[in-house]
Structures are given as structure tokens and as C-alpha cells.
Scaffold this active site. Structure first.
Site, mmCIF file in Angstrom:
data_model
loop_
_atom_site.group_PDB
_atom_site.id
_atom_site.type_symbol
_atom_site.label_atom_id
_atom_site.label_comp_id
_atom_site.label_asym_id
_atom_site.label_seq_id
_atom_site.Cartn_x
_atom_site.Cartn_y
_atom_site.Cartn_z
ATOM 1 N N SER A 131 0.824 -1.211 0.000
ATOM 2 C CA SER A 131 0.000 0.000 0.000
ATOM 3 C C SER A 131 0.850 1.248 0.000
ATOM 4 C CB SER A 131 -0.913 0.021 1.232
ATOM 5 O OG SER A 131 -1.644 1.230 1.251
ATOM 6 N N LYS A 185 -4.551 -6.881 3.479
ATOM 7 C CA LYS A 185 -4.621 -5.765 2.523
ATOM 8 C C LYS A 185 -6.078 -5.486 2.125
ATOM 9 C CE LYS A 185 -3.088 -2.526 -0.237
ATOM 10 N NZ LYS A 185 -4.003 -2.236 -1.271
ATOM 11 N N HIS A 188 -7.549 -3.615 4.925
ATOM 12 C CA HIS A 188 -6.970 -2.265 4.853
ATOM 13 C C HIS A 188 -7.783 -1.422 3.867
ATOM 14 C CE1 HIS A 188 -4.526 0.633 2.571
ATOM 15 N NE2 HIS A 188 -3.810 0.825 3.664
ATOM 16 N N ASN A 189 -8.081 -2.001 2.701
ATOM 17 C CA ASN A 189 -8.813 -1.246 1.687
ATOM 18 C C ASN A 189 -10.262 -0.988 2.098
ATOM 19 O OD1 ASN A 189 -6.397 -1.554 0.303
ATOM 20 N ND2 ASN A 189 -7.408 -1.750 -1.670
ATOM 21 N N GLU A 192 -10.015 1.845 4.239
ATOM 22 C CA GLU A 192 -9.725 2.985 3.339
ATOM 23 C C GLU A 192 -11.034 3.537 2.745
ATOM 24 O OE1 GLU A 192 -6.514 2.269 0.384
ATOM 25 O OE2 GLU A 192 -7.993 2.798 -1.148
HETATM 26 C C1 6PG Z 1 -3.294 1.293 -1.518
HETATM 27 C C2 6PG Z 1 -4.599 1.417 -2.254
HETATM 28 C C3 6PG Z 1 -4.470 0.853 -3.620
HETATM 29 C C4 6PG Z 1 -5.537 1.355 -4.574
HETATM 30 C C5 6PG Z 1 -6.921 0.884 -4.249
HETATM 31 C C6 6PG Z 1 -7.949 1.734 -4.950
HETATM 32 O O1 6PG Z 1 -3.326 0.755 -0.435
HETATM 33 O O2 6PG Z 1 -2.269 1.749 -2.038
HETATM 34 O O3 6PG Z 1 -5.604 0.757 -1.570
HETATM 35 O O4 6PG Z 1 -4.366 -0.526 -3.514
HETATM 36 O O5 6PG Z 1 -5.510 2.731 -4.605
HETATM 37 O O6 6PG Z 1 -7.037 -0.428 -4.693
HETATM 38 O O7 6PG Z 1 -9.115 1.049 -4.885
HETATM 39 P P1 6PG Z 1 -10.433 1.492 -5.602
HETATM 40 O O8 6PG Z 1 -10.082 1.747 -7.040
HETATM 41 O O9 6PG Z 1 -11.308 0.330 -5.401
HETATM 42 O O10 6PG Z 1 -10.881 2.744 -4.917
#
Ligand code: 6PG
Length: 470
Positions: A131, A185, A188-189, A192
Site C-alpha cells: 500500500s 490488505k 486495509h482497503n 480505506e
Molecule cells: C493502496 C490502495 C491501492 C488502490 C486501491 C484503490 O493501499 O495503495 O488501496 O491498492 O488505490 O485499490 O481502490 P479502488 O479503485 O477500489 O478505490
């Protein structure tokens, strides 16, 4: 580099692959990257720091032959079939004991399948979450490796060298068996998504009070200097100032409100229900991205339901303070739900995820890095088996301090008709979680009434069914 062989190989020289490889080279490792597209192999070599050993090749076999054994190679290619295709093309080229890493956002069940497939061939396969976006890959990402410990031992020094550092500690740690790295991960997302949605709600709540982009910038900048300090709040402050290069507007004001997604937030929601564990702030964030896509319907509905909601009753300064606290509260609830999911999944799916390490790895480099993670690290140091961080006394103190203003904001949002689904959801979850007795006894009664599903009693142990009077 011994015998002119390379320490590390990368398959896929897109933005992430190229930057991660350059970062690796900057830490003294000799690296080689493969991409069929020769403009990408050339771009890799052109971007190398002087004095580092970086090579780009358009032939996979050529790359694999030039790696030291056991070979350590990572792929950064789109999730799904491309990962399987890379594995198949590698199989004739690799040998027993080699380590193949998938550094993309693969679904953990795919990772599990691939681990087993390659284990039969005595090849290590690791699912590793990375990430931090383009900048993180180049200067220090947060890295979430899972897989077998023997394989991790081979790549640990390299991953530690290239990861972000917080107080000198690398933002990488072994996070559990098999698909654990990609599971962490994924969650984590999910977090996010939740925090991004909450920030967007804070933005609309403040806009309703009349704040312009400059004032929004100042507000988020100030917030980023306090308890809300985080990567996402920091970049949000910057976003308000960006001018559009095509008009005289601020760029944010001309960006369409249809939000994209690649699926990792949705996976988090889906998997939470499989466990099950409740992550409604994440669910609502996923749902709001979906609703954002209903543009045409929303335009029609806005005409049908147009109605001036109640005005905000407090002063602007007081409102900013209240929204700050609500965002803080919602953010804590987002982490709490994501971490509770990891706690549960670790047991249910036998991944042995060390939660204190997962939280520690998120402190630097990743998209959800924030000051709050220090608070959670302290909580887990005291009690590594905490099922939910809301049960920690330190976390409880900050949640309680923000609770009153969160209620004020949620009430005002409801009266004013301002969409704030994730803030509302965080408060609703909190109120349920802190209820010693919920109203779900009635659900049990209904289930038994119409379907003889039985129920338990509060006073006598056992399973009961009643012939309800009807
Ligand atoms: C990270 C982000 C990266 C990416 C996401 C975006 O941790 O660096 O999470 O993996 O920006 O996958 O996800 P979406 O396109 O689903 O918003």
C-alpha cells in the site's frame, strides 16, 4: 551482486512495479524487471538512480535465468487471470525453493488456491499486500506479507529495506499463513473506503455551513495537525487548493461525483458477512460509491424530493468542531470494525494474523496511516487478544470524548437532509455494540412464532419453542 546474477526480479513494469523496483535498487539490491512492452523496460533503466544496478528485459526466461537462487521474484500485474497466466509462464522456468510473490490486490481465496498449487511443486508462493500508491512504492510502502515462514525468511531483509519506516521500525512484518497478506490488505482497503467516505461526508457537512474551498483547505490542514493527523486528511487539504487547468474553477468542483472502485472494498463487505462480523461503516461506504453511480436517477429524485432542510443551528466555529469530532469518531469506528474482522478471520480461517503487527505495519507508508494507529498499537501491546479496540480503556476515553458532538452532527444531518450514511452507521453500530441488551429478543420471538426456530431464555438454560397464541 555475486556472479553477475540479480538479487530480485519484477514482472510487470507499470507504475507500481517500476517504482518498487527502483526503490529496491536504491537500497543496494541488484534488480531486473520484465515487461513485454520495451518502452517500459527502457523507462525503468532511464529512471534508475546513478550507481544502482537496474536492468529491464522484454523476455521472461531471460530475466528468470539471471536471478540468484533461490530466485525471488514479484509480480505486479492486474488481479485475476493475469496472475494465473504469469504463474503458468513461470512454471517451466523456476525451480524448487524459488519464491514467487504476488504484490497486487488479489482476492485472498485466489492466493490460497495458488499457494496450494505451487506448494505441490515445492515452489513458495506469497501473497503480499503493498500500500501507498506510486509515491509509496518509490520511497517506502507499507508491506503486508503472508505465506510460509521459510519463504518470508528469504525476502525479509529486502522487504524491510524497501518499506516505510516509523521511528526507525520497518512497516512490514510477517502477517500470517497462506492468504493472510492479501486478507490484511483487503481489510486495509475496506477501512480505506470507510474513511474516504467519512471524509467526504465531513466535506459536504462543512459545505452546507457555507465553507468555501479555501476555508475547507484551512480546516482540513488544521485538523491534520491534531488528533485527525493522517495521510487521507492531509491529501484532502491539498485537494481543495488545486486549480483546474481547463477553467478558472477549482478542480474538485468540476470532478464528476460518480466514484469508481476496483472491488477490494466490496470484497471486505462480502467476506465480513461470510465470517460473520459486522462492518457496517465499510458496507455503507461501498453502498455510497454504488449510489454515486445512479447519476440520472439522482437528478430525477432531486427534483421530486427537493426540499430545503433545516438550517444548521450552531455557529460555524462550533459546527467545525462538531464535524471534527464526528469524523474522528467515525474513523475510530472504521478501524474498530476492520480490526474486529481481522481478529475473527484470523481464527476462523486459521491464518494466525498477529494483530499488533498488522496495526504497526499500517503506521507508515499506507493509505490509512494515521496518528490513531499509535493509540491502537499501544492498546494491542497491552492486550494482543483484544476482540475489538472499543474495549480498550484508552480508546474508550477518546470515543466518549467525541460521542456528544457525533450525536449532534448526526441529528443535524438528519434534520437538514444531508447524506451522511457512514457517520450515521458508525453511531448506530456504536449504540448497538454498547447495549447490554438489544431488542433482538423480539426477533427471536418472531422467528419462533412463524417458523418454530426456537429461542433461548435469560433465566433457564436450554432451547425452547412456544405454541404462540394466535
Ligand atoms: C493502496 C490502495 C491501492 C488502490 C486501491 C484503490 O493501499 O495503495 O488501496 O491498492 O488505490 O485499490 O481502490 P479502488 O479503485 O477500489 O478505490
Amino acid at each position: 551482486m555475486s556472479s553477475n546474477l540479480f538479487d530480485f526480479g519484477m514482472i510487470g513494469l507499470g507504475v507500481m512495479g517500476r517504482n518498487l523496483l527502483l526503490n529496491t535498487a536504491d537500497h543496494g539490491f541488484s534488480v531486473i524487471g520484465f515487461d513485454k512492452d520495451e518502452t517500459k523496460t527502457a523507462a525503468l533503466e532511464a529512471a534508475a538512480t546513478a550507481g544502482t544496478t537496474v536492468k529491464g528485459v522484454p523476455d521472461l526466461a531471460h530475466m528468470v535465468q539471471q536471478l540468484q537462487r533461490p530466485r525471488k521474484l514479484m509480480m505486479l500485474v492486474p488481479a485475476g487471470k493475469p496472475v494465473d497466466d504469469v504463474i503458468e509462464s513461470l512454471l517451466p522456468l523456476v525451480e524448487k525453493g524459488d519464491v514467487i510473490i504476488d504484490g497486487g490486490n488479489s482476492h485472498y481465496t485466489d492466493t490460497l488456491r495458488r499457494v496450494k498449487y505451487l506448494r505441490d511443486k515445492e515452489i513458495h508462493f506469497m501473497g503480499v499486500g503493498v500500500s501507498g500508491g506510486e509515491q509509496g512504492a518509490r520511497t517506502g510502502p507499507s508491506i503486508m506479507p503472508g505465506g510460509d515462514l521459510e519463504a518470508y525468511a528469504h525476502v525479509k531483509p529486502l522487504l524491510e529495506a524497501i518499506s516505510a519506516k516509523v521511528n526507525g521500525e520497518p512497516c512490514v512484518a510477517y502477517l500470517g499463513k497462506e492468504g493472510a497478506g492479501h486478507y490484511v490488505k483487503m481489510v486495509h482497503n475496506g477501512i480505506e473506503y470507510a474513511i474516504m467516505q467519512l471524509i467526504s461526508e465531513a466535506y459536504t457537512l462543512l459545505k452546507h455551513a457555507g465553507l468555501n474551498n479555501d476555508q475547507l483547505h484551512e480546516t482540513f490542514k488544521t485538523w491534520n495537525e491534531g488528533a485527525l493527523q493522517s495521510f487521507l486528511v492531509e491529501i484532502t487539504a491539498d485537494i481543495f487548493l488545486q486549480n483546474d487547468d481547463k477553467t478558472s474553477a477549482r478542480l474538485l468542483d468540476v470532478i464528476s461525483d460518480k466514484a469508481g472502485s476496483k472491488g477490494t472494498g466490496k470484497w471486505t463487505s462480502q467476506d465480513s458477512m461470510e465470517l460473520p462480523v459486522a462492518v457496517p461503516v465499510i458496507d455503507s461506504a461501498v453502498a455510497m460509491r454504488t449510489v454515486s453511480g445512479y447519476k440520472d436517477e439522482r437528478v430525477k429524485a432531486s427534483a421530486i424530493y427537493a426540499e430545503a432542510g433545516a438550517a444548521i443551528t450552531v455557529s460555524t466555529d462550533e459546527w467545525i468542531k462538531q464535524v471534527h469530532d464526528a469524523l474522528y469518531f467515525g474513523t475510530i469506528l472504521s478501524y474498530a470494525q476492520g480490526l474486529a474482522m481481522l481478529f475473527q478471520a484470523s481464527k476462523e480461517l486459521a491464518m494466525d494474523i498477529p494483530l499488533p503487527d498488522a496495526v504497526s505495519v499500517w503506521r507508515g507508508g499506507c493509505i490509512i496511516r494515521s496518528t490513531l494507529l499509535e493509540t491502537f498499537t499501544t492498546a494491542y501491546k497491552q492486550s494482543p487478544e483484544l476482540p475489538n479496540i472499543l474495549l480498550d480503556a484508552g480508546v474508550a476515553a477518546i470515543v466518549k470524548a467525541a460521542e456528544g458532538n457525533t450525536r449532534a452532527v448526526v441529528a443535524q444531518a438528519a434534520l437538514s437532509g444531508i447524506p451522511a450514511a457512514s457517520l450515521m452507521s458508525s453511531l448506530a453500530y456504536f449504540d448497538a455494540y454498547r447495549s447490554e441488551r438489544m431488542a433482538t429478543n423480539l426477533i427471536q420471538a418472531q422467528r419462533d412464532y412463524f417458523g418454530a426456530h426456537t429461542y433461548q431464555r435469560t433465566d433457564i438454560s436450554g432451547t425452547f419453542h412456544t405454541e404462540w397464541n394466535h
